[in-house]
Design a protein around this motif. Structure first.
Motif: not given
Length: 300
Positions: A121, A123, A126-127, A166
């Motif tokens: 990811t 972010d 956000r995930t 990330q």
């Protein structure tokens, strides 16, 4: 990936030093950063970026790290980095000098002996929010692992646990799709519709109904807008014991299935699912000599 208690472990290790708490915490941060750079430059080797949602790393949690190194070293031809005490003795496995996977000792006997898959990811925060919106739950909140990246552990609505990565200076696999390296991940679940909806919303996975591998129990996944299949999900029906939870199976490629079966049993492992033919080649599920299950595929 290095376990999520890295920061606390390093801070505790410096509590006997002089200076105030702020100084000790700053020293801990510096130690993490320095070690992370050393790990990347000396251990991980060349890496490439991964698309959001792509499987980017896998590791296994074991009771006996040295026994695990002997088992997987002989089965896959892996070599290993030195264990990093300040990173929970996390150890990187290499195939021909390229990062193939991670091994780490269990800190607590109650923790599962199991392989974990990581999805990329850009972010993690956000995930994490997307996982909650889609009906999943957060097992371990997103937190940085030094300069390596940010780790998040979650579970989908059907109960399967997975990790999210990330990237910082560690992107993920340095090798995949070759003998002795990661090749595939598969979700076993009792609710395939709910799983498809969840992973579609969170990572953009598309269920590939027209794949040669698709049938009433199994569907491959691909990332939106891409043709390559990156994993799949299978229905857990009567073949699975009722006490078996939904789970991901991390799969590795081997040159020959018969040789892999022989080596695994000779080393004290078990064949959990006997080899079967698939459009991509023979597939089986093994259990290592400590109880961690993993998949094995061989070329046609």
């Amino acid at each position: 990936m290095a376990d999520i208690a890295v920061t606390e472990q390093i801070i505790v290790g410096h509590q006997g030093m002089s200076g105030n708490e702020r100084d000790r915490r700053e020293l801990a941060k510096c130690s993490i950063t320095l070690r992370a750079h050393c790990l990347i430059q000396g251990y991980f080797g060349p890496m490439t970026a991964f698309a959001a949602g792509a499987p980017c790393w896998a590791d296994v949690m074991l009771s006996d790290l040295e026994a695990g190194k002997r088992f997987y070293g002989e089965l896959f031809g892996w070599t290993f980095s030195e264990a990093a005490p300040e990173h929970g003795n996390y150890t990187v496995a290499f195939k021909d000098g390229r990062a193939a996977a991670g091994l780490m000792p269990k800190r607590d006997g109650r923790m599962p002996t199991a392989w974990s898959v990581y999805f990329a990811t850009p972010d993690a925060a956000r995930t994490s929010a997307a996982i909650l919106r889609a009906g999943g739950r957060i097992v371990a909140e997103a937190r940085p692992v030094g300069d390596l990246g940010t780790l998040l552990v979650a579970a989908d609505p059907t109960g399967a646990v997975f990790s999210v990565w990330q990237p910082g200076i560690h992107q993920g696999f340095g090798v995949q799709g070759e003998p002795g390296a990661y090749v595939w991940t598969g979700l076993s679940t009792r609710d395939t519709e709910r799983a498809d909806a969840f992973y579609g919303e969170v990572f953009g996975f598309e269920s590939v109904a027209d794949s040669p591998a698709s049938d009433e129990r199994f569907r491959p996944w691909r990332l939106a807008g891409q043709g390559r299949e990156i994993g799949g999900r299978a229905l857990m029906d009567d073949y699975a014991p009722a006490e078996m939870p939904p789970h991901f199976t991390v799969c590795f490629l081997v040159p020959a299935m018969d040789d892999a079966v022989h080596t695994t049993t000779r080393l004290g492992g078990r064949i959990t699912v006997e080899p079967v033919g698939t459009p991509g080649g023979p597939f089986a599920v093994f259990t290592d000599n400590q109880g961690a299950g993993f998949g094995v595929m061989a070329p046609k």
